[in-house]
Design a protein around this motif. Structure first.
Motif, PDB file in Angstrom:
ATOM      1  N   MET A 229       0.856  -1.219   0.000  1.00  0.00           N
ATOM      2  CA  MET A 229       0.000   0.000   0.000  1.00  0.00           C
ATOM      3  C   MET A 229       0.877   1.250   0.000  1.00  0.00           C
ATOM      4  SD  MET A 229      -3.298   1.084   0.528  1.00  0.00           S
ATOM      5  CE  MET A 229      -3.736   2.772   0.178  1.00  0.00           C
ATOM      6  N   ASN A 230       0.792   2.019  -1.078  1.00  0.00           N
ATOM      7  CA  ASN A 230       1.544   3.276  -1.057  1.00  0.00           C
ATOM      8  C   ASN A 230       0.624   4.473  -0.837  1.00  0.00           C
ATOM      9  OD1 ASN A 230       0.444   2.878  -3.543  1.00  0.00           O
ATOM     10  ND2 ASN A 230       2.266   3.402  -4.693  1.00  0.00           N
ATOM     11  N   SER A 231       1.225   5.559  -0.399  1.00  0.00           N
ATOM     12  CA  SER A 231       0.476   6.730   0.062  1.00  0.00           C
ATOM     13  C   SER A 231      -0.461   7.319  -0.977  1.00  0.00           C
ATOM     14  CB  SER A 231       1.477   7.786   0.503  1.00  0.00           C
ATOM     15  OG  SER A 231       0.807   8.977   0.800  1.00  0.00           O
ATOM     16  N   PRO A 232      -1.677   7.660  -0.551  1.00  0.00           N
ATOM     17  CA  PRO A 232      -2.641   8.303  -1.449  1.00  0.00           C
ATOM     18  C   PRO A 232      -2.307   9.778  -1.672  1.00  0.00           C
ATOM     19  CG  PRO A 232      -3.593   8.067   0.729  1.00  0.00           C
ATOM     20  CD  PRO A 232      -2.245   7.414   0.775  1.00  0.00           C
ATOM     21  N   LEU A 233      -1.341  10.290  -0.933  1.00  0.00           N
ATOM     22  CA  LEU A 233      -1.049  11.723  -1.005  1.00  0.00           C
ATOM     23  C   LEU A 233      -0.723  12.197  -2.420  1.00  0.00           C
ATOM     24  CD1 LEU A 233       0.729  13.932   1.527  1.00  0.00           C
ATOM     25  CD2 LEU A 233       1.614  13.943  -0.810  1.00  0.00           C
ATOM     26  N   ALA A 234       0.048  11.409  -3.141  1.00  0.00           N
ATOM     27  CA  ALA A 234       0.447  11.801  -4.491  1.00  0.00           C
ATOM     28  C   ALA A 234      -0.763  12.126  -5.368  1.00  0.00           C
ATOM     29  CB  ALA A 234       1.271  10.687  -5.127  1.00  0.00           C
ATOM     30  N   HIS A 235      -1.701  11.194  -5.453  1.00  0.00           N
ATOM     31  CA  HIS A 235      -2.869  11.391  -6.317  1.00  0.00           C
ATOM     32  C   HIS A 235      -3.783  12.490  -5.809  1.00  0.00           C
ATOM     33  CE1 HIS A 235      -1.211   7.883  -8.026  1.00  0.00           C
ATOM     34  NE2 HIS A 235      -2.265   7.494  -8.696  1.00  0.00           N
ATOM     35  N   ARG A 236      -3.986  12.529  -4.484  1.00  0.00           N
ATOM     36  CA  ARG A 236      -4.875  13.560  -3.932  1.00  0.00           C
ATOM     37  C   ARG A 236      -4.279  14.947  -4.146  1.00  0.00           C
ATOM     38  NH1 ARG A 236      -8.648  10.443  -3.214  1.00  0.00           N
ATOM     39  NH2 ARG A 236      -8.681   8.748  -1.698  1.00  0.00           N
TER      40      ARG A 236
ATOM     41  N   MET B 284       0.190  22.521   2.333  1.00  0.00           N
ATOM     42  CA  MET B 284      -0.420  22.176   1.050  1.00  0.00           C
ATOM     43  C   MET B 284      -1.941  22.175   1.166  1.00  0.00           C
ATOM     44  SD  MET B 284       1.591  18.812  -0.230  1.00  0.00           S
ATOM     45  CE  MET B 284       3.340  18.810  -0.592  1.00  0.00           C
ATOM     46  N   ALA B 285      -2.412  21.462   2.161  1.00  0.00           N
ATOM     47  CA  ALA B 285      -3.856  21.322   2.358  1.00  0.00           C
ATOM     48  C   ALA B 285      -4.505  22.686   2.547  1.00  0.00           C
ATOM     49  CB  ALA B 285      -4.136  20.416   3.550  1.00  0.00           C
ATOM     50  N   ASP B 286      -3.907  23.516   3.390  1.00  0.00           N
ATOM     51  CA  ASP B 286      -4.455  24.851   3.634  1.00  0.00           C
ATOM     52  C   ASP B 286      -4.511  25.654   2.338  1.00  0.00           C
ATOM     53  OD1 ASP B 286      -4.688  24.216   6.285  1.00  0.00           O
ATOM     54  OD2 ASP B 286      -2.968  25.390   6.962  1.00  0.00           O
TER      55      ASP B 286
ATOM     56  N   TYR C  17      -7.582  14.677   4.265  1.00  0.00           N
ATOM     57  CA  TYR C  17      -7.940  14.282   2.895  1.00  0.00           C
ATOM     58  C   TYR C  17      -6.738  13.746   2.137  1.00  0.00           C
ATOM     59  CZ  TYR C  17      -8.993  14.964  -2.097  1.00  0.00           C
ATOM     60  OH  TYR C  17      -9.135  14.805  -3.456  1.00  0.00           O
ATOM     61  N   LEU C  18      -5.583  14.382   2.304  1.00  0.00           N
ATOM     62  CA  LEU C  18      -4.373  13.987   1.574  1.00  0.00           C
ATOM     63  C   LEU C  18      -3.911  12.573   1.934  1.00  0.00           C
ATOM     64  CD1 LEU C  18      -2.281  17.292   1.722  1.00  0.00           C
ATOM     65  CD2 LEU C  18      -3.697  16.457  -0.154  1.00  0.00           C
ATOM     66  N   TYR C  19      -4.265  12.127   3.131  1.00  0.00           N
ATOM     67  CA  TYR C  19      -3.817  10.820   3.612  1.00  0.00           C
ATOM     68  C   TYR C  19      -4.913   9.755   3.549  1.00  0.00           C
ATOM     69  CZ  TYR C  19       0.247  13.314   5.457  1.00  0.00           C
ATOM     70  OH  TYR C  19       1.390  14.068   5.591  1.00  0.00           O
ATOM     71  N   CYS C  20      -6.083  10.126   3.055  1.00  0.00           N
ATOM     72  CA  CYS C  20      -7.225   9.199   3.069  1.00  0.00           C
ATOM     73  C   CYS C  20      -7.144   8.205   1.918  1.00  0.00           C
ATOM     74  CB  CYS C  20      -8.522   9.990   2.998  1.00  0.00           C
ATOM     75  SG  CYS C  20      -9.969   8.942   3.227  1.00  0.00           S
ATOM     76  N   ASP C  21      -7.157   6.923   2.249  1.00  0.00           N
ATOM     77  CA  ASP C  21      -6.996   5.887   1.227  1.00  0.00           C
ATOM     78  C   ASP C  21      -8.321   5.418   0.640  1.00  0.00           C
ATOM     79  OD1 ASP C  21      -7.811   4.697   3.591  1.00  0.00           O
ATOM     80  OD2 ASP C  21      -6.660   2.866   3.244  1.00  0.00           O
TER      81      ASP C  21
ATOM     82  N   ARG D 114      -2.221  15.908  -6.591  1.00  0.00           N
ATOM     83  CA  ARG D 114      -2.365  16.282  -8.003  1.00  0.00           C
ATOM     84  C   ARG D 114      -3.780  16.746  -8.299  1.00  0.00           C
ATOM     85  NH1 ARG D 114       0.359  14.147 -13.284  1.00  0.00           N
ATOM     86  NH2 ARG D 114       1.853  15.386 -12.116  1.00  0.00           N
ATOM     87  N   SER D 115      -4.725  15.968  -7.857  1.00  0.00           N
ATOM     88  CA  SER D 115      -6.126  16.297  -8.078  1.00  0.00           C
ATOM     89  C   SER D 115      -6.488  17.672  -7.511  1.00  0.00           C
ATOM     90  CB  SER D 115      -6.976  15.184  -7.453  1.00  0.00           C
ATOM     91  OG  SER D 115      -8.250  15.658  -7.116  1.00  0.00           O
ATOM     92  N   ALA D 116      -6.093  17.922  -6.280  1.00  0.00           N
ATOM     93  CA  ALA D 116      -6.439  19.198  -5.640  1.00  0.00           C
ATOM     94  C   ALA D 116      -5.682  20.359  -6.288  1.00  0.00           C
ATOM     95  CB  ALA D 116      -6.134  19.129  -4.147  1.00  0.00           C
ATOM     96  N   ARG D 117      -4.442  20.135  -6.690  1.00  0.00           N
ATOM     97  CA  ARG D 117      -3.670  21.198  -7.336  1.00  0.00           C
ATOM     98  C   ARG D 117      -4.297  21.582  -8.674  1.00  0.00           C
ATOM     99  NH1 ARG D 117      -0.086  21.343 -11.425  1.00  0.00           N
ATOM    100  NH2 ARG D 117       0.182  19.098 -11.480  1.00  0.00           N
ATOM    101  N   GLN D 118      -4.745  20.576  -9.429  1.00  0.00           N
ATOM    102  CA  GLN D 118      -5.348  20.863 -10.728  1.00  0.00           C
ATOM    103  C   GLN D 118      -6.657  21.627 -10.575  1.00  0.00           C
ATOM    104  OE1 GLN D 118      -5.320  16.915 -12.432  1.00  0.00           O
ATOM    105  NE2 GLN D 118      -3.394  17.293 -13.514  1.00  0.00           N
TER     106      GLN D 118
END
Lengths: 97, 97
Positions: free
Chosen positions: A1-8, A56-58, A66-70, A10-14
């Motif tokens: 299991m790798n961290s969901p942070l990467a995808h979350r 980042m989140a702020d 949210y960034l860590y939610c799998d 990217r999604s939030a930045r876009q």
DNA sequence: AACAATACTAAGTATTGCTTAGTATCAAAT
DNA sequence: ATTTGATACTAAGCAATACTTAGTATTGTT
């Protein structure tokens, strides 16, 4: 299991319509390194420390959890619930238990 | 802002009625180092990587996002919501937006 | 095709976590 | 009150990981 942070991330930045470098600079990173660092986070190459993740989140307007939610469904709920007023959250909590 | 993981970890471990060492061993750590490592996480001296945090959360019966949640009210909601069925979560999400 | 902007990456250096080897604290038993 | 065992905790060196540097790759625009 790798961290969901990467995808979350990217999604939030876009959604925020920022480049990797722009976001990094807003977080207080050196402009010369912001691009590489942010890219490494988004590609899952490296993991930021908590303080950086919180900033980042702020900046992106999402709860840091949210960034860590799998779980995608829970992740959505976290974002929606975070926008409620404190009293509404209290009410919801009451109702759920 | 320092990570909420330390306090959330302690709280969830105590609810599960485990020692720091016991929990570490259940996570697959070397019994000789489990105690020191878990203590460092709980005291906020060091931060675990995501994979370790995820195993902690699974073992303690909380969503991994809970460990990183800096808002107490949202943290409670995350725990309660995670126990709902998928259909109930979908329903709740519909209602909230 | 040329250019600018954005995304991405390898590798060395700097920083942080993990292991070791203990000490500190607390509760129970004698 | 002291010993014992269990649990919690910590400093310091070693091992692993992130950050910086110096680029290359890709994408979109003219």
């Amino acid at each position: 299991m790798n961290s969901p942070l990467a995808h979350r991330l990217r999604s939030a930045r876009q959604v925020a319509n920022l480049t990797q470098q722009q976001l990094g600079i807003r977080l207080g990173m050196d402009p010369n390194t912001a691009s590489a660092r942010m890219n490494q986070y988004e590609k899952g190459k490296h993991a930021p420390d908590y303080q950086t993740a919180k900033r980042m989140a702020d900046e992106l307007g999402v709860p840091v959890a949210y960034l860590y939610c799998d779980d995608d469904q829970l992740a959505e709920l976290i974002c929606v619930i975070a926008k409620l007023k404190e009293s509404e959250k209290a009410e919801l909590l009451e109702k759920l238990r």
